[in-house]
Each structure stands twice: as structure tokens, then as C-alpha cells.
Design an enzyme around this catalytic site. Structure first.
Site, PDB file in Angstrom:
ATOM      1  N   ASP A  63       0.800  -1.035   0.175  1.00  0.00           N
ATOM      2  CA  ASP A  63       0.376   0.257  -0.128  1.00  0.00           C
ATOM      3  C   ASP A  63       1.163   0.863   0.122  1.00  0.00           C
ATOM      4  OD1 ASP A  63       0.423   0.958   1.847  1.00  0.00           O
ATOM      5  OD2 ASP A  63      -0.902  -0.455   3.902  1.00  0.00           O
TER       6      ASP A  63
ATOM      7  N   HIS B 157      -6.291 -22.108   9.919  1.00  0.00           N
ATOM      8  CA  HIS B 157      -7.520 -22.066   9.810  1.00  0.00           C
ATOM      9  C   HIS B 157      -7.855 -21.391   8.480  1.00  0.00           C
ATOM     10  CE1 HIS B 157     -11.010 -23.828   9.312  1.00  0.00           C
ATOM     11  NE2 HIS B 157     -11.726 -22.521  10.239  1.00  0.00           N
TER      12      HIS B 157
ATOM     13  N   CYS C 195      -5.966 -27.684   6.565  1.00  0.00           N
ATOM     14  CA  CYS C 195      -5.383 -26.754   7.001  1.00  0.00           C
ATOM     15  C   CYS C 195      -5.090 -27.563   8.567  1.00  0.00           C
ATOM     16  CB  CYS C 195      -5.454 -25.007   8.023  1.00  0.00           C
ATOM     17  SG  CYS C 195      -6.470 -25.744   9.319  1.00  0.00           S
TER      18      CYS C 195
ATOM     19  N   ASP D 259      -8.368  -7.254   0.473  1.00  0.00           N
ATOM     20  CA  ASP D 259      -6.921  -7.461   1.280  1.00  0.00           C
ATOM     21  C   ASP D 259      -7.576  -7.522   2.733  1.00  0.00           C
ATOM     22  OD1 ASP D 259      -5.497  -5.037   2.823  1.00  0.00           O
ATOM     23  OD2 ASP D 259      -6.361  -4.479   1.200  1.00  0.00           O
TER      24      ASP D 259
ATOM     25  N   CYS E 205      -7.258 -28.035  11.589  1.00  0.00           N
ATOM     26  CA  CYS E 205      -8.536 -29.463  10.734  1.00  0.00           C
ATOM     27  C   CYS E 205      -7.809 -30.711  11.080  1.00  0.00           C
ATOM     28  CB  CYS E 205      -9.600 -28.355   9.291  1.00  0.00           C
ATOM     29  SG  CYS E 205      -9.723 -26.862  10.573  1.00  0.00           S
TER      30      CYS E 205
ATOM     31  N   CYS F  30     -11.647 -28.794   5.990  1.00  0.00           N
ATOM     32  CA  CYS F  30     -10.509 -28.089   6.311  1.00  0.00           C
ATOM     33  C   CYS F  30      -9.239 -29.075   5.661  1.00  0.00           C
ATOM     34  CB  CYS F  30     -10.969 -27.258   6.905  1.00  0.00           C
ATOM     35  SG  CYS F  30      -9.485 -25.598   6.595  1.00  0.00           S
TER      36      CYS F  30
END
Lengths: 378, 378
Positions: free
Chosen positions: B93, B340, B311, B271, B314, B309
Site C-alpha cells: 500500500d 485455519h 489446514c 486484502d 483441522c 478443511c
């Protein structure tokens, strides 16, 4: 089926031994360093990364776990291994050390230690029987007998009384453990030698423990501020008082050079919060001594902490980046520094095992000490 | 050699588009969600795990990085990618938003914004030229023009003046970027539309930006407290005012249902700190709405956050374990919850891209909204 507990010594070098402990959840290569997973987590580490560092076994803290999340809850959730995602062996301490150092309003008696939780003030009692029950509920693989600790600066009379009570508690721990049914069929129980810095008390404690009979023996009551010289003084004789066929565990030790000296004196197992705690405060271990990554001289240092280290921090990141992360208070700084320190400790253990196996421990240890100077322990 | 910046639209569905931005450091699949790496780290995540979640690009904050470790230092260390171990594209940014929200003693003028650092009180100036220089020193792949922000509650007169100044700054940003030599040959520059909630100001801003010419266009000045209804009100027309052949980026957005609605209105890039920040405070995103893992009802819940999921949290851990970690303030809790949430966001983006590609975005979005009810945002 794997044995319940079988310790095999593959090589000796002076008093040092290299071996393997075979248990149902896996093998433990000795001399072994056990990362500390106080509250069902090795702080800032995923279990897979702890394993990748070379750890065969973790330590869990009975005192912390009985208070939060609670031993009964862990049991209902399937035990500590499943709860925290670590399927290899776990050793749990008895709670004896931490109840005296962390709990509030502790009251000791022959029964055990009554106290209030440092978290919420709730009332609890740990006795040898309750300690065995908690460690069974957690599903511990190596259970530690419940013992009483007094400062090494206490009088010999106080030391003797505490040691003798610890031996009565060791007997009660043995009985409590053996009454544990299925758990006792798969787990091991270690006794803990007490006697502070007194060779006679240490001898009496060792004899009492051997008469009861344990799978392994810890040297307790050290690394409590007495200094390396006094500790090594005890380690010059204490391991030899224990059963040579069983693993010897030095609780709460220690700095890398403490470990090297203790291995030379016949110790097989270690645990310590130093690599993990130091990682969270910015200290990184190297073979040239520890460095404080916050130091300004690392602000533009493009080298990794150690060029030949296999950890995530050293394979992908500069000292300059770690300096930035730690100064900025970023969690990734704690993660990467902790991982490096655990890799450093496990590589030291692997080097010690290899040196013993090849009969060159003294050369290795002398060379390690020459390189390892605490040039920046700030 | 890969193109400097090539946006290809593979499919449209209503106003929504699915495409690819090809850049030298890699491809960005759109609609894209960019995890925020404020201080050269996506908080509590290793870069490899950020990539594993499906992220093609990260966002870095110019304001934070110019203050610590400093843009010149990052440049001396080889640029932000090498410094933080992320070799794929990075968008930075301009510093405009954060200098107004975080810095102290800010003073605006036509030149730029003078301020004191919130970290150490040191004096700095960000102008369009200095913002371009900082982003070049960092080695940013997608550079954002420097703009001026005023609250959406300001008068139309104030809004108009700020938008007009932002357009003059956009012109200076374009010139500053183009003077960047090698960097300008490989990087892209985005303009930022302002005009708050006023369709006429938005239109004038879009025309001014298009006259200058940018690689992509951001819709700025939203997600600053105006609410979803007002934001969607602007998004009903603002994306259509921009160049349809270029990516459209909605800065700082947002909640999962914000993203779904914005994609339906033609936004390609997002974002937001929400998945990472929420992860550190115990909120986990699920398709049935967010849950607060600290809630007592999860204390013995053996299910993972989401069964399907991919991740680490999980695949290996129960809600009960995460509940324990977060309550105990353990770093591993922040690590697993963050991971997650990033996986959740990236799966949502993949689902949106697939739905657009197959012409079933409305069905997907309606079904997502029906399931997603914020039942526990506490």
C-alpha cells in the site's frame, strides 16, 4: 508387539552410554533431550516440527495440566497424545516441583501437598496416589514418582527428612502406579533420587529406590540454583549409585555445556525449558555460544543463525530478519527462534550419541567446550 | 520471460470476472484474497504455510516497513521478498491510510503528510514521490498510488477537495513510479478511486485516473465504518466506472459475506487483516458463520473446526484442544487459528472462481449467504 519398556545400551565411552529405550509408542534414542510441553504444547511449535527437530519424546507438566484443562477432561478427550497431536512417548513429571514453585498457600503433610491454583485460586491436593492417577488419566508413557523438594541450602536435617519422606512417597507412587490396570501394563515408572548435595543422603536414597524397583531413575533436586560446579560434583557419584542397567534422567537440565558434562558423567535423559523459553526472548544457541538476536550488530547480518542447521529459520531467513521480527514482537520470531533452538539441542544429542558410539566422547566434548563460549548471553 | 503485468479474464458471470494476472514473480488467480503481512510477516505464519493455504500474493504495509526495519535497510538486504522469504508477488500500500490512522502529529499539505512515528516519535514525510521511492526500495510488485483519505462523514466539499488532491497525487505517483528505472520495468502501478459515497465524485475520480492510466484500479475509501449496505451501494456503480480490462481492487475488505457481495459487483482483488487478527483472538471462520473458540461449549468438542478443511488445525486437532490453547494464551493457538482462517478465505476465493467459471455464481452466493450466519461473533 513392542515391549512395555526395554533399555538397551549400544555403546559406552567412559561413564557415558548410548542406547535405546523401546516403548509401545516408539523408540527413544539416548542420551535424549525432551522438549517441554508444559500446557499440552511445546510453546510456539507445531508437533510435526518438534518431531522434525529429532525429538523422540516430550515432557508434559502434571501441575499445569491438572489445573487446565484438567486431567479428567484430557482423559475424556482420549488422552494427552491425541489431544495435543503427539503420538510418540510422553514423560510427565509428578507435579511435585511445580506445586512448590508456582502454587499458592501450599501446605505439606505426610499425605501430600494441599494448595490453591495460581490460575483461579481453586483448592487441590497432590499426593503420591493422586499424582499417579493424574498421570494415568493423561495417558503418560513415563510416569514420575511424586517427591518432596527442599532448597539445597536447607540444613542436612531438613534435607534428610525430605529425602526420607520422598522415599516413603516413592513406595506409595509404586503402589499407586501398579494399581493403574491397563495403563500400568503399557507405561513405565521412574523413581527420583533426592539428597541435595550430600553423598551419604544420595546413597541412602538410591538404595531405597532400588529396593522398591523402578524402570528408570532420576537424579532430582539439582539445577535449582546450585551452579554447574556443585551439580557436576553430585553427578561425579550419583549416577553410579543408581542401577546401571536402567536409564538415568537428570531433571530440568540444562544449558548445552551442562548436558555435555552430565552425559560424560553417565546421564541418559534430559529436559529443560531453556531452548523454548530462550527462543521466545531472542536468544539463539550456536556452537560458538548463544547470541542475542536483538543486538544491533545483527540488524543487517545476512547470514543465517547457523549455516549448517536444518531448521526453518536457518534454511530460509537471515539474522537480520529474525532481529527485525523479535524487535517488533512478531509471533513468527518466537516460532523461528524456538525451532532453531530445538534443532540445536537435538543435533547436540545426536552428536553426543555418535561420539559415544565411536569412542571419541572426550575429544568431542573438549572441542565443543572450546568453541562454546557464552559471548552474548545478555 | 513472463510479462510485466498481464490481466486475462477467463470467464464472466453477471458483473463478476474470473481471471489471471501474470507477473514476473508468478500468477495471481482472481478474484484474489491477499493476506496482510504488515511488518514483513503474515502474523503467526511461516511463508510456506501461507502459500499452502492458496495465497498467490501478499500485501505489505509501507507505513510500518518504512519505520521498522526501514525501506533503505530492506533494500540493502536485497528487498522485501528475500527478507521475508516470500518469492511470489507482493502488493504494497502507499502508506496513506495508515499514516492518517496510526501516526502522531500528522500535518497534511499539498506536498504530502508530515508526521511523527508511533514507535519512537521520529519525524518523517510521505509524499507521492517518497511513497513511490519506498515501494521501489521494498521491491514491491504492485505499487499503490499515494492518496489522501477523509472520513465518509465529512462534507461533500471536503470529500471533493480530498478526491481532487488525490488525483493530483495520483499523477505525481505515476511520474514517480515511472522514474524508478529497472523497478518500473518489472512492477505495476495501481491508481485509487476516491469520492466516498458520492457517485458524481466517484465518476470524476475514475475519469481522472483513466486519463493518467494505471495497470489496475482500486476502489478506495470504503470499509471505514460505513457499513455493508452503504459499501454495496457504492459497489453497485463504482467498478463499472473503472477500466473493465484492468483488475479492480477493493482495499481493506473484508468479512466473507462482504467479499462474496463485492465479487458479484465486479471486484477482483481483496486484502484484509480479519482472518489473521481474528485468529489471534480466538475467532474461527466456518461456512456456518464464525465461532468463538473460547466459548465453553467447545471445551470438550472433539470435532475439528471444519471437517473438510485441509489446514493443520483441522487435520490434526479438535476444537477442544484449540479452546484450551486459546484460553491458556498459547502461541500455538494463534498459529493454528490463523492458519485455519487463511485456508477458509482462500477456499472461499477458489469456490468463487469456480462458480464464476461455471456460470453459477448467484446459486453459490445465495447458498453461501444462507449458510453463513454470524451466530457467534462475540
Amino acid at each position: 508387539m513392542a515391549p512395555r519398556f526395554a533399555f538397551t545400551i549400544h555403546a559406552t565411552d567412559g561413564k557415558a552410554r548410548a542406547g535405546t529405550i523401546a516403548m509401545r509408542r516408539g523408540e527413544i534414542r539416548t542420551p535424549a533431550f525432551m522438549p517441554v510441553g508444559t500446557a499440552a504444547t511445546v510453546k510456539a511449535m507445531k508437533p510435526a516440527d518438534v518431531r522434525a527437530s529429532g525429538a523422540d519424546i516430550l515432557l508434559g507438566n502434571t501441575y499445569h495440566l491438572m489445573l487446565r484443562p484438567g486431567a479428567e477432561r484430557v482423559a475424556r478427550l482420549g488422552g494427552l497424545h491425541s489431544f495435543m497431536g503427539w503420538e510418540r512417548p510422553i514423560l510427565t513429571d509428578s507435579g511435585g516441583y511445580q506445586v512448590m514453585s508456582l502454587a499458592e498457600l501450599t501446605k505439606r503433610s505426610e499425605e501430600g501437598v494441599a494448595f490453591r491454583s495460581h490460575l483461579d485460586g481453586s483448592r487441590h491436593l497432590i499426593s503420591p496416589e493422586r499424582s499417579m492417577e493424574i498421570q494415568r488419566l493423561l495417558g503418560s508413557d513415563i510416569v514420575m514418582a511424586f517427591d518432596e523438594l527442599v532448597p539445597t541450602t536447607a540444613t542436612r536435617e531438613v534435607q534428610a527428612a525430605a529425602m526420607e519422606r520422598s522415599m516413603r512417597w516413592a513406595q506409595r507412587s509404586r503402589a499407586g502406579f501398579d494399581a493403574g490396570g491397563d495403563h500400568a501394563e503399557g507405561a513405565a515408572l521412574f523413581g527420583i533420587q533426592q539428597g541435595a548435595l550430600d553423598e551419604g543422603l544420595r546413597h541412602a536414597s538410591a538404595d531405597a529406590l532400588k529396593a522398591i524397583g523402578f524402570d528408570g531413575y532420576a537424579v532430582g533436586g539439582l539445577a535449582v540454583g546450585e551452579g554447574q560446579e556443585a551439580m557436576f560434583g553430585v553427578l561425579d557419584y550419583a549416577p553410579g549409585q543408581l542401577d546401571a542397567a536402567k536409564p538415568r534422567y537428570l531433571m530440568g537440565v540444562g544449558k548445552p555445556d551442562d548436558i555435555v558434562g552430565a552425559v560424560e558423567r553417565g546421564i541418559d535423559m534430559f529436559d529443560c525449558v531453556l531452548p523454548t523459553r530462550s527462543g521466545r526472548t531472542g536468544q539463539a544457541f550456536t556452537r560458538h555460544g548463544p547470541i542475542n538476536i536483538r543486538n544491533a550488530r545483527f540488524a543487517e547480518d545476512q547470514a543465517p543463525i547457523e549455516a549448517d542447521c536444518a531448521c526453518t529459520a536457518c534454511r530460509g531467513f537471515s539474522r537480520a530478519y529474525l532481529h527485525h521480527l523479535v524487535r517488533a514482537g512478531e509471533i513468527l520470531g518466537a516460532m523461528l527462534m524456538t525451532e532453531h533452538n530445538l534443532f540445536f539441542y537435538q543435533r547436540l544429542m545426536a552428536d553426543l550419541r555418535a561420539a559415544i558410539g565411536e569412542g571419541r566422547l572426550k575429544t568431542f566434548a573438549d572441542s565443543f567446550r572450546a568453541l562454546y563460549a557464552e559471548r552474548d548471553a545478555s
